[in-house]
Write a protein that holds these residues in place. Structure first.
Motif, PDB file in Angstrom:
ATOM      1  N   TYR A   1       4.319  15.073 -17.247  1.00  0.00           N
ATOM      2  CA  TYR A   1       4.094  16.456 -17.673  1.00  0.00           C
ATOM      3  C   TYR A   1       3.967  17.404 -16.478  1.00  0.00           C
ATOM      4  N   GLY A   2       4.928  17.310 -15.574  1.00  0.00           N
ATOM      5  CA  GLY A   2       4.992  18.232 -14.444  1.00  0.00           C
ATOM      6  C   GLY A   2       4.197  17.808 -13.231  1.00  0.00           C
ATOM      7  N   GLN A   3       3.527  16.651 -13.294  1.00  0.00           N
ATOM      8  CA  GLN A   3       2.692  16.251 -12.162  1.00  0.00           C
ATOM      9  C   GLN A   3       3.514  15.959 -10.908  1.00  0.00           C
ATOM     10  N   ARG A   4       4.664  15.330 -11.060  1.00  0.00           N
ATOM     11  CA  ARG A   4       5.449  14.960  -9.880  1.00  0.00           C
ATOM     12  C   ARG A   4       5.888  16.195  -9.095  1.00  0.00           C
ATOM     13  N   LEU A   5       6.334  17.202  -9.781  1.00  0.00           N
ATOM     14  CA  LEU A   5       6.740  18.432  -9.115  1.00  0.00           C
ATOM     15  C   LEU A   5       5.553  19.086  -8.420  1.00  0.00           C
ATOM     16  N   ALA A   6       4.400  19.118  -9.099  1.00  0.00           N
ATOM     17  CA  ALA A   6       3.211  19.724  -8.502  1.00  0.00           C
ATOM     18  C   ALA A   6       2.759  18.943  -7.268  1.00  0.00           C
ATOM     19  N   TYR A   7       2.798  17.605  -7.348  1.00  0.00           N
ATOM     20  CA  TYR A   7       2.448  16.797  -6.175  1.00  0.00           C
ATOM     21  C   TYR A   7       3.391  17.078  -5.013  1.00  0.00           C
ATOM     22  N   LEU A   8       4.684  17.131  -5.305  1.00  0.00           N
ATOM     23  CA  LEU A   8       5.667  17.368  -4.253  1.00  0.00           C
ATOM     24  C   LEU A   8       5.429  18.712  -3.577  1.00  0.00           C
ATOM     25  N   LEU A   9       5.242  19.756  -4.367  1.00  0.00           N
ATOM     26  CA  LEU A   9       4.995  21.079  -3.796  1.00  0.00           C
ATOM     27  C   LEU A   9       3.704  21.099  -2.982  1.00  0.00           C
ATOM     28  N   LEU A  10       2.664  20.445  -3.511  1.00  0.00           N
ATOM     29  CA  LEU A  10       1.372  20.434  -2.819  1.00  0.00           C
ATOM     30  C   LEU A  10       1.469  19.691  -1.491  1.00  0.00           C
ATOM     31  N   PHE A  11       2.148  18.544  -1.476  1.00  0.00           N
ATOM     32  CA  PHE A  11       2.261  17.761  -0.244  1.00  0.00           C
ATOM     33  C   PHE A  11       3.127  18.463   0.797  1.00  0.00           C
ATOM     34  N   VAL A  12       4.234  19.063   0.362  1.00  0.00           N
ATOM     35  CA  VAL A  12       5.083  19.799   1.299  1.00  0.00           C
ATOM     36  C   VAL A  12       4.331  20.985   1.880  1.00  0.00           C
ATOM     37  N   LEU A  13       3.638  21.710   1.020  1.00  0.00           N
ATOM     38  CA  LEU A  13       2.853  22.855   1.457  1.00  0.00           C
ATOM     39  C   LEU A  13       1.784  22.428   2.462  1.00  0.00           C
ATOM     40  N   THR A  14       1.112  21.324   2.173  1.00  0.00           N
ATOM     41  CA  THR A  14       0.067  20.825   3.069  1.00  0.00           C
ATOM     42  C   THR A  14       0.648  20.433   4.424  1.00  0.00           C
ATOM     43  N   LEU A  15       1.782  19.751   4.416  1.00  0.00           N
ATOM     44  CA  LEU A  15       2.409  19.324   5.667  1.00  0.00           C
ATOM     45  C   LEU A  15       2.820  20.519   6.516  1.00  0.00           C
ATOM     46  N   VAL A  16       3.394  21.546   5.888  1.00  0.00           N
ATOM     47  CA  VAL A  16       3.797  22.746   6.619  1.00  0.00           C
ATOM     48  C   VAL A  16       2.587  23.426   7.254  1.00  0.00           C
ATOM     49  N   VAL A  17       1.520  23.565   6.476  1.00  0.00           N
ATOM     50  CA  VAL A  17       0.315  24.226   6.988  1.00  0.00           C
ATOM     51  C   VAL A  17      -0.311  23.413   8.110  1.00  0.00           C
ATOM     52  N   VAL A  18      -0.368  22.095   7.962  1.00  0.00           N
ATOM     53  CA  VAL A  18      -0.955  21.246   9.007  1.00  0.00           C
ATOM     54  C   VAL A  18      -0.153  21.338  10.296  1.00  0.00           C
TER      55      VAL A  18
ATOM     56  N   ALA B   1       0.828  -1.208   0.000  1.00  0.00           N
ATOM     57  CA  ALA B   1       0.000   0.000   0.000  1.00  0.00           C
ATOM     58  C   ALA B   1       0.859   1.253   0.000  1.00  0.00           C
ATOM     59  N   TYR B   2       1.861   1.296   0.860  1.00  0.00           N
ATOM     60  CA  TYR B   2       2.705   2.497   0.936  1.00  0.00           C
ATOM     61  C   TYR B   2       3.601   2.627  -0.298  1.00  0.00           C
ATOM     62  N   GLN B   3       4.060   1.499  -0.819  1.00  0.00           N
ATOM     63  CA  GLN B   3       4.893   1.548  -2.024  1.00  0.00           C
ATOM     64  C   GLN B   3       4.083   2.042  -3.214  1.00  0.00           C
ATOM     65  N   ASP B   4       2.860   1.547  -3.354  1.00  0.00           N
ATOM     66  CA  ASP B   4       2.023   1.978  -4.471  1.00  0.00           C
ATOM     67  C   ASP B   4       1.610   3.434  -4.330  1.00  0.00           C
ATOM     68  N   PHE B   5       1.436   3.880  -3.088  1.00  0.00           N
ATOM     69  CA  PHE B   5       1.128   5.295  -2.851  1.00  0.00           C
ATOM     70  C   PHE B   5       2.254   6.166  -3.404  1.00  0.00           C
ATOM     71  N   GLY B   6       3.492   5.809  -3.077  1.00  0.00           N
ATOM     72  CA  GLY B   6       4.630   6.565  -3.584  1.00  0.00           C
ATOM     73  C   GLY B   6       4.772   6.470  -5.093  1.00  0.00           C
ATOM     74  N   CYS B   7       4.539   5.267  -5.641  1.00  0.00           N
ATOM     75  CA  CYS B   7       4.661   5.083  -7.096  1.00  0.00           C
ATOM     76  C   CYS B   7       3.629   5.896  -7.857  1.00  0.00           C
ATOM     77  N   TYR B   8       2.411   5.987  -7.314  1.00  0.00           N
ATOM     78  CA  TYR B   8       1.349   6.705  -8.017  1.00  0.00           C
ATOM     79  C   TYR B   8       1.688   8.187  -8.166  1.00  0.00           C
ATOM     80  N   PHE B   9       2.205   8.800  -7.096  1.00  0.00           N
ATOM     81  CA  PHE B   9       2.437  10.235  -7.131  1.00  0.00           C
ATOM     82  C   PHE B   9       3.823  10.620  -7.642  1.00  0.00           C
ATOM     83  N   PHE B  10       4.803   9.738  -7.495  1.00  0.00           N
ATOM     84  CA  PHE B  10       6.172  10.137  -7.806  1.00  0.00           C
ATOM     85  C   PHE B  10       6.886   9.180  -8.758  1.00  0.00           C
ATOM     86  N   GLY B  11       6.166   8.237  -9.331  1.00  0.00           N
ATOM     87  CA  GLY B  11       6.764   7.314 -10.285  1.00  0.00           C
ATOM     88  C   GLY B  11       6.117   7.419 -11.645  1.00  0.00           C
TER      89      GLY B  11
END
Length: 536
Positions: free
Chosen positions: A295-312, A277-287
């Motif tokens: 087409y830029g999705q990995r960078l957008a996911y990374l920025l969105l997740f980091v931003l969300t973690l900081v705000v939380v 489950a955790y491996q597939d989670f990582g593969c879906y967003f960053f693989g």
């Protein structure tokens, strides 16, 4: 009827009337959002349904199909646990016409996306427009669309899984988990991967509830209990009906992907399932091997997740009790397991893009967190602007990815249809064919002489790269049958599946040259055989 019974009926009537009024007001407020989202989805998916693009599973099944009545393998869908597909197919007469299936799919995903927006209670106007689009234009939705024979049913399953959470969150009666359980039961009967959708969305609701109302732990605990009851009752009800249909049809669960082993030794295989489950989670967003993300999705996911973690984290420090904060972080850590719950339950299968419906909801969830985070009144926080930018980057990537895959599939289809037309012209000049001999065509063009691929293939999904025809002789042959009828309107005198397998196994066939070389069309056991490419 006594006065108590009349009073109960009156309360139910008042409750239903109030629910209808709330539904009407919500629908009226969302009318333009619904129209724009649906039109955007119709535009974004145009190339797929306009060109009747489909995958190899859909092609060899054909455009007329009712689950559990497939002559090749009766009860096949129930053997995979999808006993509800039969009833949806019967409602539409088994017709799998691409535009009709696509419209039903996009309509249901649009409605589901609006329900997700309501459940997450997003306030910011830019995000209210972005969130539904991230659902209907996700590559996941496009891949489901290529399964013409079950795409509408899978979309209905997704919608029902989202709908299952709605009464639990918004109703106030004790038994509010029951209508949700019924929706979940029906969702699982159409596609079991929707369990991920209900589980993931439920966990997201609990996290938001904890963050928004840290001073009301009892309310959150009650909501968690109702969601758990909904999930348990819906899953148990689905399983009992499955056992009934298996006995009624006198069959058993299929061994494909270990479906028949689900539930056996669950505790022993739990570490493996969680790891998947955790491996597939990582593969879906960053693989690149589940969703392509070229087409830029990995960078957008990374920025969105980091931003969300900081705000939380800032949210927890400023507004949450330490115990509540620890619970929020624990639930966030469990989110990959909830959104890939089928990985945990069945370690024998790993998620594919069409099973990733719950992961599509991670972007709306992050945007909702950023929208509801505490901020100074009257100021647009930088986090909200950054979230909107990430959403736009993702939408651009989604649309380009959908069209990338569609163009690869269209090139494959054009190649095969033109090849089929040329083969047909040669067969019509064949004396044995004219005398009524049976026909067998086998092979995938990309594995023969016609191996040129689209320059977009490398960035296409696995399903698009696989091609339109199966590697299996039986299903490969059936694909040619459907293609001739649905694309050229020609019904040949095809040989049986048994004959196809027997012909493919002969040394004569294996030694034949491939089309269009001399000798690629021969008579074997009174059957006109065309070898398009090597196949075993």
């Amino acid at each position: 009827m006594n006065s108590k019974g009349l009073l109960d009926l009156s309360r139910v009537e008042v409750l239903l009337q109030a629910s209808w009024r709330r539904l009407y007001r919500w629908g009226y407020r969302c009318r333009w959002l619904f129209v724009v989202t649906l039109l955007a989805s119709v535009a974004g998916h145009y190339v797929i349904y306009a060109n009747h693009l489909q995958n190899f599973d859909s092609l060899h099944i054909g455009s007329l199909y009712i689950a559990d009545f497939w002559e090749f393998s009766p009860r096949w869908e129930t053997q995979q646990g999808r006993w509800g597909l039969r009833f949806v197919d019967m409602l539409r007469g088994g017709i799998n016409h691409a535009p009709l299936s696509a419209f039903l799919l996009l309509l249901l995903y649009t409605l589901a996306a609006l329900l997700v927006l309501r459940l997450l209670q997003v306030r910011a106007r830019p995000l209210r427009w972005l969130i539904p689009l991230t659902v209907v234009l996700a590559p996941y939705t496009a891949e489901v669309e290529t399964y013409h024979y079950c795409s509408a049913a899978y979309a209905l399953s997704f919608f029902l899984a989202v709908l299952a959470v709605v009464p639990v969150v918004f109703c106030k009666v004790r038994w509010r988990f029951l209508p949700g359980a019924l929706c979940l039961l029906l969702a699982l009967s159409l596609y079991q991967a929707s369990l991920n959708v209900a589980a993931g969305l439920s966990l997201m609701i609990l996290i938001l509830q904890l963050l928004r109302s840290p001073q009301e732990p009892r309310t959150t605990l009650c909501l968690a209990g109702q969601l758990l009851a909904m999930g348990a009752a819906g899953t148990a009800g689905y399983y009992l009906w499955l056992k009934f249909f298996l006995r009624y049809y006198d069959t058993s669960l299929a061994g494909i992907n270990g479906i028949n082993l689900v539930g056996l030794d669950l505790i022993r295989h739990l570490p493996e399932g969680l790891g998947n489950a955790y491996q597939d989670f990582g593969c879906y967003f960053f693989g690149h091997n589940i969703a392509q993300n070229y087409y830029g999705q990995r960078l957008a996911y990374l920025l969105l997740f980091v931003l969300t973690l900081v705000v939380v984290l800032r949210w927890l420090v400023t507004a949450c009790h330490p115990r509540g904060g620890a619970l929020v972080l624990t639930l966030l850590a469990l989110l990959p397991a909830a959104t890939n719950l089928t990985d945990v339950i069945n370690p024998n299968t790993r998620i594919e893009l069409r099973m990733a419906g719950a992961l599509v909801l991670l972007v709306p969830f992050c945007l909702a967190l950023l929208d509801r985070a505490p901020r100074k009144a009257g100021r647009l926080p930088w986090s909200l602007a950054a979230a909107s930018l990430c959403g736009l980057i993702l939408l651009r990537g989604y649309v380009v990815q959908i069209n990338n895959d569609a163009m690869v599939m269209l090139a494959q289809k054009n190649k095969i249809v033109n090849l089929a037309n040329r083969i047909c012209l040669q067969l019509e000049q064949n004396a044995d064919y004219q005398a009524g001999a049976q026909v067998c065509i086998l092979g995938e063009p990309q594995k023969g002489v016609y191996d040129t691929v689209s320059p977009l293939t490398e960035k296409a999904s696995d399903l698009a790269q696989f091609g339109l025809l199966s590697f299996d002789p039986t299903f490969n042959s059936r694909g040619w049958h459907s293609l001739y009828w649905e694309e050229l309107g020609i019904q040949m005198n095809w040989c049986s599946d048994e004959q196809t397998r027997a012909l493919c196994a002969t040394d004569t066939f294996q030694e034949m040259p491939v089309y269009p070389q001399e000798g690629s069309i021969q008579i074997i056991d009174d059957v006109v055989v065309v070898k398009v490419a090597p196949i075993r």
